[in-house]
Design a protein around this motif. Structure first.
Motif, PDB file in Angstrom:
ATOM      1  N   TYR A 153       0.980  -1.434  -0.010  1.00 31.26           N
ATOM      2  CA  TYR A 153      -0.052   0.221  -0.064  1.00 31.26           C
ATOM      3  C   TYR A 153       0.881   1.188  -0.172  1.00 31.26           C
ATOM      4  N   SER A 154       1.974   1.268   0.692  1.00 33.95           N
ATOM      5  CA  SER A 154       2.693   2.600   0.979  1.00 33.95           C
ATOM      6  C   SER A 154       3.908   1.961   1.207  1.00 33.95           C
ATOM      7  N   VAL A 178      -1.777   0.265   6.125  1.00 38.23           N
ATOM      8  CA  VAL A 178      -2.066   1.266   4.678  1.00 38.23           C
ATOM      9  C   VAL A 178      -1.328   2.482   4.304  1.00 38.23           C
ATOM     10  N   ALA A 179      -0.439   2.916   5.481  1.00 39.51           N
ATOM     11  CA  ALA A 179       0.178   4.145   5.436  1.00 39.51           C
ATOM     12  C   ALA A 179       1.434   4.395   6.398  1.00 39.51           C
ATOM     13  N   CYS A 180       2.563   4.951   5.986  1.00 38.53           N
ATOM     14  CA  CYS A 180       3.761   4.760   6.760  1.00 38.53           C
ATOM     15  C   CYS A 180       4.422   6.339   6.677  1.00 38.53           C
ATOM     16  N   ASP A 181       5.280   6.673   7.794  1.00 38.66           N
ATOM     17  CA  ASP A 181       5.825   7.771   7.455  1.00 38.66           C
ATOM     18  C   ASP A 181       6.989   7.957   8.648  1.00 38.66           C
ATOM     19  N   PHE A 182       8.364   8.524   8.447  1.00 35.82           N
ATOM     20  CA  PHE A 182       9.280   8.733   9.131  1.00 35.82           C
ATOM     21  C   PHE A 182       9.351   9.939   9.943  1.00 35.82           C
ATOM     22  N   THR A 195       3.134   4.097  11.546  1.00 32.64           N
ATOM     23  CA  THR A 195       2.146   3.311  10.572  1.00 32.64           C
ATOM     24  C   THR A 195       0.704   3.380  10.972  1.00 32.64           C
ATOM     25  N   ALA A 196      -0.199   3.349   9.780  1.00 31.58           N
ATOM     26  CA  ALA A 196      -1.552   3.481  10.146  1.00 31.58           C
ATOM     27  C   ALA A 196      -2.109   2.165   9.639  1.00 31.58           C
ATOM     28  N   SER A 197      -3.103   1.632  10.261  1.00 32.53           N
ATOM     29  CA  SER A 197      -3.995   0.342   9.996  1.00 32.53           C
ATOM     30  C   SER A 197      -5.277   0.409  10.021  1.00 32.53           C
ATOM     31  N   ASP A 256     -16.086   1.997  10.269  1.00 33.84           N
ATOM     32  CA  ASP A 256     -15.989   3.447  10.224  1.00 33.84           C
ATOM     33  C   ASP A 256     -15.047   3.979  11.014  1.00 33.84           C
ATOM     34  N   ARG A 257     -14.042   3.122  11.427  1.00 32.18           N
ATOM     35  CA  ARG A 257     -12.871   3.392  12.100  1.00 32.18           C
ATOM     36  C   ARG A 257     -11.629   3.167  11.632  1.00 32.18           C
ATOM     37  N   TRP A 258     -11.682   2.633  10.305  1.00 34.23           N
ATOM     38  CA  TRP A 258     -10.319   2.277   9.601  1.00 34.23           C
ATOM     39  C   TRP A 258      -9.569   3.603   9.595  1.00 34.23           C
ATOM     40  N   VAL A 259      -8.274   3.383   9.652  1.00 32.05           N
ATOM     41  CA  VAL A 259      -7.250   4.701   9.750  1.00 32.05           C
ATOM     42  C   VAL A 259      -6.785   4.488   8.191  1.00 32.05           C
ATOM     43  N   ARG A 260      -7.062   5.756   7.502  1.00 27.66           N
ATOM     44  CA  ARG A 260      -6.368   5.803   5.921  1.00 27.66           C
ATOM     45  C   ARG A 260      -5.085   6.249   5.794  1.00 27.66           C
TER      46      ARG A 260
END
Length: 423
Positions: free
Chosen positions: A220-221, A262-266, A275-277, A313-317
């Motif tokens: 995903y990312s 689904v997402a990551c950032d340093f 990280t977001a899931s 309805d709480r999924w982190v995008r």
């Protein structure tokens, strides 16, 4: 006692509301009604000159960021991008003006899933030696935009002219994310639904240097560490991988999420990884040890692992680290944008947002941009707080030292605690 009382009072009153800066609304008349208008990606140029977003369909919009902010001040928060009265000013196309920021609409030929800015100027430096490309000369006065498409192709564009420079063809599925190395090397990494990451050298006509394999499902990312030595990639089946980008080998797999990541950032100093899931959580990791240092929950009480995928309805995008290294923004399906501090387990600011898909901080960290299902973008002022002496000291030393080296410093244990990010 007073700090406890303050915290209880804040939790009762709720977090502050973030101030809206403006919005960019996508054109109302799509040219291809069979395709969606999702805005899967937003990005700011490393030098702060441009903002770009995918308007849905095949279109990417590039706008000069400073002019965009001026328009918000002149016309209020709304900026309808197909309105002539609010249209961003265009520069003349003569030689003297060719590198001045001007608005572009790029037709990428297929649905755009990802984009990233790249430059030969390292993000930590302001100078650059011209690099001789095989087809043309690339210097410090040029800026690139990479776009990842639905058909697996990656197109590289000249930001100032809107011209197509390179067409990279190797992925067999959607290119879900793109990231340039921050060191100005023009190394590009792409993440795809074909379960691979590919490393491209744009100095060498976009030659594909390496394929990174390890993901068993969609990727995903992906994100580079600030020193470009490490890459994080996340994907389906709870996958979080860290890669050594000098040797192109896997360092470790991080275990902890209970659903697709689904997402990551340093963080700016490279000491932390967010990280977001879909498991409704954002984790803050120490990438050098694999430890989870902080958990930001979006559902209370948090779902148990067996039901981690049930709270749709709480999924982190999306998740993004601010440039102050102190704040993290997250975007979830509960119609909220949240701003967190890395040392607090509740949001310090919130903002409403329906159907959000992606977010990114501006180059100076003062604004957060978020894209939505309808191809539009919304902007908020980010929390501005004076960092503590401890935070400034941590960031200074962690920019040049990983966790293990800090722990081995011949200094008193109290000083080590002061310089460490810890649970």
């Amino acid at each position: 006692m007073s700090s406890v009382g303050t915290r209880l009072r804040e939790s009762r009153e709720g977090p502050m509301r973030s101030r809206t800066i403006g919005e960019l609304l996508a054109p109302a008349a799509p040219f291809d009604k069979k395709c969606g208008r999702e805005n899967w990606t937003v990005a700011f140029a490393p030098d702060g000159s441009y903002f770009a977003w995918s308007q849905g369909h095949r279109t990417v919009k590039l706008v000069p960021w400073s002019q965009c902010l001026k328009n918000f001040l002149l016309h209020g928060t709304k900026n309808i991008t197909n309105s002539s009265s609010l249209r961003l000013s265009r520069q003349n196309s003569d030689g003297a003006q060719k590198n001045k920021p001007r608005e572009h609409i790029i037709d990428c030929g297929d649905i755009v899933w990802s984009l990233a800015f790249g430059s030969s100027v390292p993000e930590k430096q302001s100078r650059c030696v011209n690099i001789e490309w095989h087809r043309f000369r690339f210097g410090q006065d040029q800026l690139l935009l990479a776009t990842g498409l639905n058909n697996g192709r990656i197109k590289i564009w000249d930001v100032y002219t809107g011209k197509l420079l390179l067409n990279l063809v190797d992925h067999t599925e959607v290119v879900r994310d793109l990231t340039f190395a921050p060191d100005g090397s023009l190394i590009l990494v792409s993440a795809s639904r074909d379960k691979t990451l590919r490393v491209w050298d744009l100095k060498d006509d976009g030659n594909m240097m390496k394929v990174l394999r390890g993901h068993q499902n969609w990727v995903y990312s992906c994100a580079f560490s600030p020193d470009s030595s490490m890459l994080c990639s996340v994907g389906a089946s709870k996958a979080v991988f860290l890669w050594n980008m000098d040797k192109y080998t896997m360092i470790r797999k991080l275990e902890g999420h209970h659903h697709d990541v689904v997402a990551c950032d340093f963080s700016p100093d490279g000491a932390l990884l967010a990280t977001a899931s879909y498991d409704t959580r954002v984790y803050i990791w120490d990438p050098h040890t694999g430890d989870i240092l902080m958990e930001f929950g979006h559902l209370f009480p948090p779902p148990t692992p067996i039901f981690a995928g049930g709270a749709n309805d709480r999924w982190v995008r999306s998740v993004s680290f601010s440039h102050d290294g102190l704040h993290v923004a997250s975007l979830a399906d509960d119609k909220m944008v949240r701003f967190w501090r890395i040392d607090e387990d509740y949001p310090v600011q919130v903002a409403p947002l329906s159907n959000g898909l992606c977010c990114a901080f501006s180059t100076d960290g003062s604004v957060l941009a978020a894209g939505t299902h309808d191809g539009s973008v919304y902007f908020w002022a980010t929390p501005r707080q004076v960092p503590s002496l401890q935070h400034l000291c941590r960031m200074s030393i962690r920019r040049v030292m990983p966790t293990q080296e800090v722990q081995e410093l011949p200094v008193p244990s109290k000083v080590l605690e002061f310089l460490s990010y810890r649970i």
